[in-house]
Design an enzyme around this catalytic site. Structure first.
Site, short mmCIF file in Angstrom:
data_model
loop_
_atom_site.label_atom_id
_atom_site.label_comp_id
_atom_site.label_asym_id
_atom_site.label_seq_id
_atom_site.Cartn_x
_atom_site.Cartn_y
_atom_site.Cartn_z
N ASP A 71 0.87 -1.10 0.16
CA ASP A 71 -0.20 0.15 -0.01
C ASP A 71 0.76 1.32 -0.08
OD1 ASP A 71 0.99 -0.46 2.60
OD2 ASP A 71 -1.07 -0.44 3.43
N ASP A 481 3.68 1.12 13.20
CA ASP A 481 3.17 -0.15 13.00
C ASP A 481 3.74 -1.37 13.95
OD1 ASP A 481 1.16 0.96 11.52
OD2 ASP A 481 1.91 0.17 9.65
#
Length: 886
Positions: A71, A481
């Site tokens: 992404d 993350d």
């Protein structure tokens, strides 16, 4: 590993840097000297994965040819010989950083050398550029680009649906692209060179995750989401007649054309109330399989169904493996075994707890089995085994209570593909890695199939901060993350990310310059402290105590001796403490949200910056005073650092195009700054080991110098600069952090936004100086060649060549000859010009890499064709001198 050229921009500035306000600049720089060559090797500090992989695409006509899309981190091609992934979009530069987000990939089944990528990260104003379609005729080694009149959203809601980009399996000059934001369906009839809207297509979609989101992120119409061809309705050279298209519209999710896209109709009898995330067609049995969810994903999804559509009769069958009332997830990952088309698999992509689920049917969806099931709750039995020893951090250091397990089978599992040539191989993407198996059919025999990471080479972390201490581990990282890692080896995957606590995102990181065992980090966490400390160089951690009001990590600085810390968290003002954060006190004289750093010599001195003002504390962070420096960047897009071993020596980078932008230096603790002439823009600054002939530490920056964007090195306090990357290795946005290595001259660590930590080492060791003109325009001195085939496929290959000057005189131009032993031919060369006479190839320098100093190297690469065998050339010659081989 890749070997690259560098561009040296010699800015002959007046000697020394001016003290005083930055408006009092030095004299105009003298004319730039000639460009010189250097050579860097670039690779990743290995983490292996670390981000969401929403798409995996196998070529349908060539075995072992596969691609993965991420992404924010580009696209990759699978290397079967090494079971690794090769990055394909490292050439994307600063201005087009959004093109590192890949919304779709399409591999041409007629001509497997062709591959396409639809790129663009955001459809709102976060991304300043429109989307584009990239096209390659050499499997992604090189690309051409067609800009689109709208944006694409590789990192937007709904990015796991697809694939939005598809090549006609019969007429491969025809491609379709599903667009977001109400832009409809687009088509190219010239192999992706030009595109036009399919005006006959009736529905541009209407679903948005959150129509009330004022940022434009969650409120965007997710648009046309996938395209699937029915290859049974065409023949070679003519456009496929029947095409199915998915639309983000819960009442009208699937459309069909039976006349090669001239007219379209809503597929009659289709289910409503759901979005079709995937549409996969089994032409042999005449079934279109559809995976439905009640939302667009990839995080959300509370209900879902699987349906089978009979293409000949129009009959719809609900083939869901569980009753609708029992779903708490949507379906997305969907694949058919092309060797046995009655075998279908699907994922419960949004089942976060206790785990994702994978379903398998061998009778076209009539009956299903699942990857795991409960025996007696909360105990479960798995049909698989998992071995994550190659990426041990995938356990997250967790010890969950049943029915959760670690490592998890996955989450956000929107990509699932069975190898069309091998029923035993399956890969699927998660929010952190690619998992796969090579004995999948054990599922059907009742024995367990083995899952392991298949992600090596794919690096997808977003990097917020980097430090390289003078002792201990060479690299510590702050990541989005996955928190961050302590790298004791750059070529091995660390055993675990930071834990105790495990921040979801680490925002800032620092160590005590005079006591590198003391390390501090800050970050984001739903519940728990936002700051952590280590007294063993980051190997083990313990949480600190938050002051009242803290909502996020912000930035943090460690005093030079590790006795005190200053923290600027989100949610409250700047704070200071002695010891390890058990009692914080508010700092005076500095605004909330300031960026903070420490002096690397004086343990009582800290610095801050906010909105054009520089702040200094000499009492351990208790009070700050705004310095008199003016002319600094007005905004907060600034990074600054103090020089190790240099008290009061501060470098500041940042700014914006509509105001002050560049690199500033202070030698008086921030009281005054001088702006470096010749640096057009700079966004990061860092320090590394001094060059062998230099007394000042090496500077590194991500900047624009001499009109060129890149990663630059200076060994003379910024008087001259060397570009150490090249146009093939730019990695999009590199503005978060940079640091050299205090123990290895020339080594630089670069933070990327989705390609992990990239580090480079110099091969030439010339210290960034211009080697000057050589005595002979056709050098015949001693030379050495390293020839490496970096990739090979049926009929084609890619090679890198590194030429080293092992003599004692500089070269001012070079020409390297070799003879291929077979029928190999060069099809395209970069960083050199080439000619061919019979079987002999001559590669000559281009303008920027003509000069090669003694001991330095120059690198170039090429793609070529071959048949039979692809043996390496036996010898290389520079003029009349045969080069040695490495």
């Amino acid at each position: 590993m890749r070997r690259t050229r560098t561009l040296t921009v010699l800015l002959a500035l007046a000697a020394g840097l001016l003290a005083g306000p930055p408006t009092a600049l030095a004299a105009e720089p003298a004319p730039r000297a000639a460009l010189a060559a250097d050579s860097y090797t670039w690779q990743n500090a290995r983490i292996d994965g670390g981000g969401f992989v929403p798409g995996i695409v196998f070529n349908r006509t060539e075995k072992d040819l596969a691609y993965a899309r991420t992404d924010i981190g580009g696209a990759y091609r699978w290397q079967e010989s090494s079971h690794t992934w090769t990055p394909l979009l490292d050439h994307v530069g600063w201005d087009d950083w959004g093109h590192t987000g890949v919304v779709s990939v399409a591999s041409d089944s007629v001509d497997p050398d062709r591959v396409y990528a639809a790129v663009g990260t955001y459809t709102n104003d976060w991304d300043p550029t429109n989307g584009a379609v990239l096209r390659s005729g050499d499997r992604g080694a090189t690309w051409r680009k067609t800009d689109l009149p709208f944006k694409l959203g590789g990192n937007m809601p709904g990015r796991g649906m697809g694939e939005r980009l598809a090549v006609d399996p019969h007429d491969n000059d025809v491609l379709y692209l599903g667009a977001p934001s109400g832009h409809g369906l687009w088509r190219s009839t010239d192999a992706g060179v030009t595109w036009s809207e399919v005006t006959a297509f009736p529905n541009p979609g209407n679903y948005a995750q959150d129509p009330g989101d004022t940022s434009g992120y969650a409120s965007d119409n997710q648009g046309v989401t996938w395209v699937t061809f029915d290859e049974s309705t065409g023949s070679a050279g003519t456009a496929t007649k029947t095409v199915y298209v998915g639309v983000a519209d819960k009442e009208n999710a699937v459309y069909r054309s039976t006349d090669a896209g001239a007219t379209w109709e809503r597929l009659a009898g289709q289910p409503t109330g759901y979005l079709a995330h995937k549409g996969v067609l089994d032409a042999e049995n005449g079934y279109l399989y559809l995976a439905y969810s009640d939302t667009g994903g990839p995080y959300d999804g509370g209900k879902g169904r699987l349906y089978r559509y009979a293409t000949a009769t129009g009959a719809w069958t609900d083939i869901s493996p569980v009753a609708e009332a029992d779903t708490y997830f949507g379906f997305s990952g969907l694949t058919v075994d092309r060797q046995h088309p009655g075998t279908v698999m699907a994922t419960a992509y949004s089942s976060w707890w206790p785990d994702t689920q994978i379903f398998r049917s061998t009778d076209s969806g009539g009956t299903w089995t699942q990857a795991w099931s409960y025996t007696s709750y909360p105990d479960r039995e798995n049909r698989y085994t998992m071995d994550v020893s190659s990426s041990p951090w995938l356990t997250w250091g967790a010890n969950p209570a049943p029915p959760e397990q670690t490592p998890k089978l996955g989450w956000m599992t929107e990509a699932l593909e069975i190898d069309p040539f091998d029923s035993d191989r399956m890969m699927y993407g998660t929010g952190a890695t690619i998992y796969g198996t090579e004995n999948l059919t054990n599922w059907d025999s009742g024995s367990k199939f083995a899952i392991e990471p298949m992600v090596r080479g794919l690096e997808e972390t977003a990097v917020n901060d980097l430090v390289s201490p003078p002792s201990g581990a060479p690299l510590l990282s702050a990541l989005g993350d996955v928190g961050g890692f302590r790298h004791t080896s750059l070529t091995e995957v660390p055993s675990m990310m930071y834990t105790s606590p495990n921040f979801t995102t680490t925002t800032s990181l620092d160590f005590a310059e005079e006591n590198p065992d003391v390390v501090v980090r800050t970050g984001n966490l739903d519940a728990g402290p936002h700051i952590a400390f280590s007294t063993d160089n980051g190997a083990n951690w313990f949480g600190g105590t938050d002051p009242s009001g803290v909502s996020g990590g912000g930035t943090v600085a460690a005093g030079a001796d590790g006795s005190r810390f200053v923290w600027s968290p989100q949610g409250t003002g700047v704070q200071y403490t002695t010891g390890f954060g058990t009692a914080w006190q508010a700092s005076a004289g500095i605004p909330a949200g300031a960026i903070v750093e420490s002096d690397r010599v004086d343990p009582a001195t800290f610095y801050g910056f906010k909105s054009g003002k520089f702040y200094v504390s000499t009492d351990g962070g208790a009070t700050f005073t705004a310095s008199a420096a003016t002319g600094l960047p007005a905004g907060d897009s600034v990074r600054f650092k103090a020089l190790p071993g240099g008290e009061g020596d501060v470098w500041l980078a940042g700014g914006a195009a509509d105001g002050p932008y560049g690199l500033w230096h202070s030698t008086d603790g921030g009281e005054t700054f001088a702006k470096l002439p010749g640096v057009d823009a700079a966004d990061t600054v860092g320090f590394g080991k001094a060059a062998p002939d230099a007394s000042y530490q090496t500077l590194f920056t991500s900047a624009e110098i001499g009109g060129v964007r890149g990663i630059f090195r200076s060994t003379d306090e910024g008087a001259t600069w060397t570009r150490v990357n090249d146009d093939a290795h730019q990695w999009g946005w590199t503005g978060a952090a940079i640091t050299g290595d205090p123990r290895v001259y020339g080594r630089v660590y670069v933070a990327t936004n989705g390609r992990g930590v990239v580090y480079g080492d110099t091969a030439g060791g010339d210290g960034g100086t211009d080697p000057g003109p050589g005595p002979d325009p056709t050098p015949t001195g001693a030379c050495e060649v390293e020839y490496t085939v970096t990739n090979q496929w049926s009929g084609g290959f890619q090679a890198d060549v590194r030429l080293t000057n092992t003599g004692t005189s500089a070269w001012n131009g070079w020409s390297l000859d070799w003879t291929f032993p077979g029928d190999q031919r060069v099809t395209q060369m970069w960083n050199a010009e080439h000619t061919r006479t019979g079987t002999t190839v001559t590669a000559k320098n281009v303008d920027w890499n003509a000069g090669v100093a003694p001991g330095a190297s120059v690198s170039f690469g090429f793609t070529g064709s071959w048949s039979g065998t692809n043996a390496e050339p036996s010898s290389f010659a520079l003029g009349d001198r045969v080069c040695g081989r490495t």
